[in-house]
Design a protein around this motif. Structure first.
Motif, short mmCIF file in Angstrom:
data_model
loop_
_atom_site.label_atom_id
_atom_site.label_comp_id
_atom_site.label_asym_id
_atom_site.label_seq_id
_atom_site.Cartn_x
_atom_site.Cartn_y
_atom_site.Cartn_z
N LYS A 16 -3.39 -20.08 9.67
CA LYS A 16 -1.95 -19.95 9.47
C LYS A 16 -1.18 -20.74 10.52
N ASP A 17 -1.65 -20.70 11.77
CA ASP A 17 -0.98 -21.43 12.85
C ASP A 17 -1.07 -22.94 12.62
N ILE A 18 -2.21 -23.38 12.09
CA ILE A 18 -2.38 -24.81 11.80
C ILE A 18 -1.40 -25.24 10.71
N LEU A 19 -1.35 -24.46 9.64
CA LEU A 19 -0.50 -24.82 8.50
C LEU A 19 0.98 -24.83 8.88
N GLU A 20 1.37 -23.97 9.81
CA GLU A 20 2.77 -23.93 10.24
C GLU A 20 3.19 -25.21 10.96
N LYS A 21 2.22 -25.95 11.45
CA LYS A 21 2.51 -27.21 12.15
C LYS A 21 2.65 -28.39 11.19
N LEU A 22 2.30 -28.17 9.92
CA LEU A 22 2.19 -29.28 8.98
C LEU A 22 3.32 -29.29 7.96
N ASP A 23 3.60 -30.48 7.45
CA ASP A 23 4.54 -30.66 6.34
C ASP A 23 3.72 -30.96 5.09
N TYR A 24 3.79 -30.08 4.11
CA TYR A 24 2.97 -30.27 2.92
C TYR A 24 3.61 -29.58 1.72
N GLU A 25 3.09 -29.93 0.54
CA GLU A 25 3.58 -29.35 -0.71
C GLU A 25 2.52 -28.43 -1.31
N GLU A 26 2.92 -27.67 -2.31
CA GLU A 26 2.05 -26.63 -2.88
C GLU A 26 0.75 -27.19 -3.44
N GLU A 27 0.78 -28.39 -4.02
CA GLU A 27 -0.41 -28.94 -4.66
C GLU A 27 -1.24 -29.83 -3.74
N ASP A 28 -0.85 -29.95 -2.48
CA ASP A 28 -1.61 -30.76 -1.53
C ASP A 28 -2.92 -30.05 -1.16
N ILE A 29 -3.85 -30.83 -0.64
CA ILE A 29 -5.13 -30.31 -0.14
C ILE A 29 -5.21 -30.64 1.34
N ILE A 30 -5.61 -29.67 2.15
CA ILE A 30 -5.66 -29.88 3.59
C ILE A 30 -7.02 -29.45 4.12
N PHE A 31 -7.63 -30.31 4.95
CA PHE A 31 -8.88 -29.93 5.60
C PHE A 31 -8.92 -30.50 7.02
N LEU A 32 -9.76 -29.90 7.84
CA LEU A 32 -9.94 -30.33 9.22
C LEU A 32 -11.24 -31.11 9.34
N ASP A 56 -8.88 -33.66 13.86
CA ASP A 56 -8.30 -34.48 12.81
C ASP A 56 -7.91 -33.59 11.64
N VAL A 57 -6.68 -33.73 11.19
CA VAL A 57 -6.18 -32.98 10.04
C VAL A 57 -5.93 -33.97 8.91
N PHE A 58 -6.48 -33.67 7.74
CA PHE A 58 -6.34 -34.56 6.59
C PHE A 58 -5.56 -33.84 5.49
N ILE A 59 -4.53 -34.52 5.02
CA ILE A 59 -3.72 -33.98 3.93
C ILE A 59 -3.82 -34.94 2.75
N LEU A 60 -4.27 -34.43 1.62
CA LEU A 60 -4.25 -35.19 0.37
C LEU A 60 -2.95 -34.83 -0.33
N SER A 61 -2.01 -35.76 -0.26
CA SER A 61 -0.66 -35.49 -0.75
C SER A 61 -0.53 -35.79 -2.24
N ASN A 62 0.05 -34.84 -2.95
CA ASN A 62 0.27 -35.02 -4.38
C ASN A 62 1.34 -36.07 -4.66
N ASP A 63 2.27 -36.24 -3.72
CA ASP A 63 3.32 -37.24 -3.87
C ASP A 63 3.66 -37.79 -2.48
N ILE A 64 2.88 -38.76 -2.05
CA ILE A 64 2.99 -39.27 -0.68
C ILE A 64 4.32 -39.98 -0.44
N LYS A 65 4.96 -40.45 -1.49
CA LYS A 65 6.22 -41.19 -1.33
C LYS A 65 7.38 -40.28 -0.96
N LYS A 66 7.20 -38.96 -1.13
CA LYS A 66 8.27 -38.02 -0.80
C LYS A 66 8.38 -37.76 0.70
N LYS A 98 -3.36 -38.44 -2.74
CA LYS A 98 -4.45 -37.74 -3.42
C LYS A 98 -4.95 -38.54 -4.61
N GLN A 99 -4.04 -39.14 -5.36
CA GLN A 99 -4.44 -39.88 -6.55
C GLN A 99 -5.28 -41.10 -6.19
#
Length: 285
Positions: A16-32, A56-66, A98-99
Motif C-alpha cells: 500500500k505504501d508503494i502504491l501511494e507513491k505511484l501515479d497509475y490508472e485502474e487497468e495498469d499493471i505494476i510490479f517490482l 525498480d518499479v515497473f508500470i505497464l500503462s494502459n494509456d501512456i500518453k495520458k 502496456k500495448q
C-alpha cells in the motif's frame, strides 16, 4: 501477501505504501524488480542486491500518453521514467506502454528461428524502443513481484513463451561472440596482444551468457555472470566445472608477459568454441 521483505536492507515494505507513491490508472499493471527483488526470490540470484541498491518499479500503462510530462524525469514515447524515495530506498520507476509490451511478447512467442532474418531483426520494434530495453524488461518481469493487478500479471507471465526468450538471448550472445572473434584473431595476427585480450574477455563473457541462457536461466547485466554461474553450479556439476574454467581464464592466470597474454587469449577462444559447440548440440542455437 501485503508486505515484501527486503532482506539485503533489513526492511519490510508495505504494498500500500508503494502504491501511494505511484501515479497509475485502474487497468495498469505494476510490479517490482531489480537486484534487491531478484536476490530475494530466486535461488540462482542469491547474493544479488546490497544496502545501496535501489528498487525498480515497473508500470505497464494502459494509456501512456495520458501521463503528465511535468511528473516525469525522462520522457520517451514508449518509456517514461521517474525517481522517488520510500523508507530511505530509491525507487526507479519505469513506465511502459502496456500495448507495446504485449505486442512484442506476442512477436517473441511467434518467432521463427529457422528464418534467414538476422537475430537482431526478428522483432519489429517501434521507433525509439531498442531490443536491449525489451529483453531487459522481460528479465525483470520474470524475476518480479506484482503489487497491482496481480492476476493480469500472472496471465501475461503464463502467456510468455520462455523457451523462445531463452533461445533469442542465446542467439544474440553467440552473434556477439562471432563479431568479437574476428577482432581477436586479427589483433593476435598483428601482435596486438593487449588489445586481443580485451576483445577475448568480451568473447568469454558473451560465451558464458549464452551458456547461462541455454540453461534456462536469465540475466540482464554482464556483472552478474560469475554470480549466476556460481549459483547454478551448486545444482549442476557440469556448470560448476565450466565456472571453474571461466574463473581461471578471467581472474587467475598470470598475465605478466606478452606471451602469457597471447596464450590466455588463445585459451579463451578454444574454451568459447567448446561451449558454443555444446550449446549447438543441445539445440540451443
Amino acid at each position: 501477501m501485503d508486505s515484501i521483505e527486503i532482506k539485503q536492507r533489513n526492511i519490510i515494505l508495505n504494498k500500500k505504501d508503494i502504491l501511494e507513491k505511484l501515479d497509475y490508472e485502474e487497468e495498469d499493471i505494476i510490479f517490482l524488480g531489480g537486484s534487491l527483488i531478484e536476490g530475494s526470490i530466486n535461488k540462482l540470484s542469491n547474493g544479488m542486491g546490497n544496502k545501496l541498491s535501489d528498487i525498480d518499479v515497473f508500470i505497464l500503462s494502459n494509456d501512456i500518453k495520458k501521463i503528465q510530462k511535468s511528473k516525469l524525469d525522462y520522457d520517451k514515447e514508449y518509456l517514461k521514467t521517474q525517481f522517488k524515495r520510500l523508507c530511505s530506498i530509491s525507487l526507479d520507476i519505469e513506465i511502459y506502454s502496456k500495448q507495446v509490451i504485449l505486442d512484442l511478447i506476442e512477436q517473441l512467442n511467434n518467432c521463427d528461428f529457422n528464418t534467414n532474418i538476422r537475430t537482431f531483426n526478428l522483432l519489429n520494434l517501434p521507433v525509439g524502443f531498442d531490443l536491449n530495453s525489451f529483453t531487459s524488461f522481460i528479465h525483470r518481469f520474470l524475476n518480479g513481484i506484482p503489487v497491482y493487478n496481480e492476476e493480469v500479471f500472472y496471465q501475461i507471465s503464463n502467456f510468455l513463451k520462455r523457451d523462445n526468450y531463452f533461445k533469442l538471448m542465446v542467439r544474440l550472445a553467440v552473434n556477439n561472440v562471432d563479431v568479437f572473434y574476428e577482432d581477436a584473431i586479427g589483433n593476435i595476427q598483428n601482435h596486438q596482444y593487449e588489445v586481443a585480450l580485451v576483445v577475448a574477455r568480451n568473447i568469454l563473457l558473451e560465451t558464458m551468457k549464452a551458456y547461462i541462457f541455454n540453461k534456462k536461466t536469465s540475466l540482464d547485466r554482464d556483472k552478474w555472470i560469475p554470480l549466476k554461474l556460481k549459483n547454478l553450479g551448486l545444482y549442476d556439476e557440469e556448470v560448476e566445472t565450466q565456472y571453474k574454467t571461466f574463473a581461471k581464464l578471467y581472474y587467475e592466470e598470470k598475465l605478466d608477459e606478452r606471451n602469457n597474454i597471447r596464450l590466455n587469449v588463445e585459451k579463451i577462444i578454444n574454451f568459447s568454441n567448446e561451449i558454443i559447440q555444446k550449446i549447438g548440440q543441445d539445440g540451443g542455437i
